[in-house]
Write an enzyme that holds these catalytic residues in place. Structure first.
Site, PDB file in Angstrom:
ATOM      1  NE  ARG A  70      -1.580  -2.307  -0.746  1.00  0.00           N
ATOM      2  CZ  ARG A  70      -2.704  -2.276  -1.468  1.00  0.00           C
ATOM      3  NH1 ARG A  70      -2.514  -2.396  -2.638  1.00  0.00           N
ATOM      4  NH2 ARG A  70      -3.913  -2.217  -1.017  1.00  0.00           N
ATOM      5  NE  ARG A 118      -8.643  -4.740  -5.030  1.00  0.00           N
ATOM      6  CZ  ARG A 118      -8.602  -3.992  -4.140  1.00  0.00           C
ATOM      7  NH1 ARG A 118      -8.879  -2.640  -4.328  1.00  0.00           N
ATOM      8  NH2 ARG A 118      -8.137  -4.383  -2.909  1.00  0.00           N
ATOM      9  N   GLY A 137     -11.052  -2.944  -1.572  1.00  0.00           N
ATOM     10  CA  GLY A 137     -11.084  -3.975  -0.572  1.00  0.00           C
ATOM     11  C   GLY A 137     -12.113  -3.737   0.475  1.00  0.00           C
ATOM     12  CG  ASP A 196      -7.253   6.315  -3.627  1.00  0.00           C
ATOM     13  OD1 ASP A 196      -7.483   4.948  -3.497  1.00  0.00           O
ATOM     14  OD2 ASP A 196      -6.331   6.813  -3.271  1.00  0.00           O
ATOM     15  CB  THR A 227     -10.097   1.192   3.155  1.00  0.00           C
ATOM     16  OG1 THR A 227      -8.888   0.894   3.154  1.00  0.00           O
ATOM     17  CG2 THR A 227      -9.816   2.930   3.348  1.00  0.00           C
ATOM     18  CG  ASP A 275      -5.362   4.254   2.433  1.00  0.00           C
ATOM     19  OD1 ASP A 275      -6.418   4.237   2.279  1.00  0.00           O
ATOM     20  OD2 ASP A 275      -4.467   3.760   1.426  1.00  0.00           O
ATOM     21  CG  ASP A 293      -5.131   0.049   4.160  1.00  0.00           C
ATOM     22  OD1 ASP A 293      -4.901  -0.940   5.123  1.00  0.00           O
ATOM     23  OD2 ASP A 293      -5.086  -0.350   2.931  1.00  0.00           O
TER      24      ASP A 293
END
Ligand code: ATP
Length: 320
Positions: free
Chosen positions: A171, A72, A11, A103, A125, A129, A127
């Site tokens: 997510r 992707r 992303g 990751d 990212t 995360d 996020d």
């Protein structure tokens, strides 16, 4: 090492362009050349590669997204895909690669390193995360975008004495919800890392109303549940007339914040140093404001990302 490559994968996140710029400028400063790979690992395999000059990264530091595009490309998990990628890198005389992403992208970088081609990963990212770092490129910009939306929604919520559920991205990780929930003074924050009881959420809204509260804002991370479904569950308990706002992709774009630009610049320059030293299979992180270098496999297999759960407790103490 005289010639390195760079790609963005997974992303997109604001600040990726600032990181690319830093890699190009630092490499040139060190007397190295940089080649940009378009569309992540897909472009690598296709040989969509070009030389990047100083000027190619001019007027880029303030732009959101990634000018190298992202994609992707699950086929890169196969050895065949990886070997094709290496063939292309060799064709362009590239000796090391910087991979900016999450990751999944780190796994791609590690696979190349295992085939003898040194790569360094930079965490990018919104996020936040990715294990091995306190912050990722894009997170700060994203939470400020969400905060701006939350402040606007609060005006409306107060004017009409409404309960709002705001669904934000995340997510698997609740970082965006946690930070923006605390920063906006949201009454409740619901994240994937902690279970919730819908009747308790409803009780909280009722108690707030009884105390004369004019609004109730619930920040919900998308990984927990769809915002509309959450609102239906609440309305089934009581006639709250919950309004829902799903912020969606606005959270991803926009000009990067000062903090993200600085973080991206530090990561980019460090990535060049690492490759210059001949290291590969490593990723960068920010820990206690210092840039750290760690092994990709050690990071992915032995470290976990956990959001700052103290923020959740803090919010319960000060916003209810
Ligand atoms: P985000 O968290 O923003 O989604 P990400 O880097 O985790 O970022 P992924 O879609 O998981 O996003 O991975 C990006 C790309 O990395 C994939 O499309 C694929 O090309 C490559 N990749 C993912 N997993 C592997 C793997 N196990 N081995 C090699 N390459 C991989």
């Amino acid at each position: 090492m005289k010639r390195i490559g760079i790609l963005t994968s997974g992303g997109d996140a604001p600040g990726m362009n600032a990181a690319i710029r830093a890699v190009v400028r630092k490499a040139l400063y060190e007397g190295m050349e940089v080649y940009g790979v378009n569309y992540g690992f897909a472009g690598l395999v296709a040989g969509d590669i070009r030389k990047l000059t100083r000027r190619d990264v001019g007027d880029m530091i303030q732009r959101g997204g990634t000018f190298l595009y992202s994609a992707r490309y699950p086929q890169f998990a196969t050895e065949e895909g990886q070997l094709k990628g290496i063939e292309q890198l060799k064709r362009f005389g590239i000796e090391g690669l910087v991979v900016i992403g999450g990751d999944g992208s780190y796994r791609g970088a590690y696979a190349l390193t295992k085939h003898g081609f040194p790569c360094v990963g930079i965490p990018g990212t919104i996020d936040n995360d990715i294990p091995g770092t306190d912050y990722t490129i894009g997170f700060d910009t994203s939470i400020n975008t969400v905060l701006d939306a939350l402040d606007r929604i609060r005006d409306t919520a107060t004017s009409h004495v409404r309960t709002f559920v705001i669904e934000v991205m995340g997510r698997d990780a609740g970082d965006i919800a946690l930070w923006t929930g605390v920063a906006s003074g949201a009454e409740q924050i619901i994240i994937p890392e902690k279970g919730f009881d819908i009747t308790e959420v409803a009780d909280n809204i009722r108690e707030g109303r009884e105390r004369g509260k004019k609004h109730s804002i619930i920040v919900l991370a998308e990984g927990v549940m769809d915002g509309n479904e959450f609102a239906q569950k609440l309305d089934a308990i009581d006639n709250f007339h919950v309004r829902v706002s799903v912020l969606g992709h606005v959270q991803r774009g926009g000009s990067p914040s000062a903090r993200d630009r600085v973080l991206a610049s530090r990561f980019g320059a460090k990535a060049v140093d690492v490759l210059k030293d001949g290291q590969g299979g490593v990723c960068l992180g920010l820990r206690n404001e210092e840039i750290v270098v760690s092994g990709i496999i050690d990071t992915l297999d032995n470290m976990t990302h956990t959001p700052n759960m103290e923020l959740l407790k803090l919010n319960e103490e000060i916003s209810n």
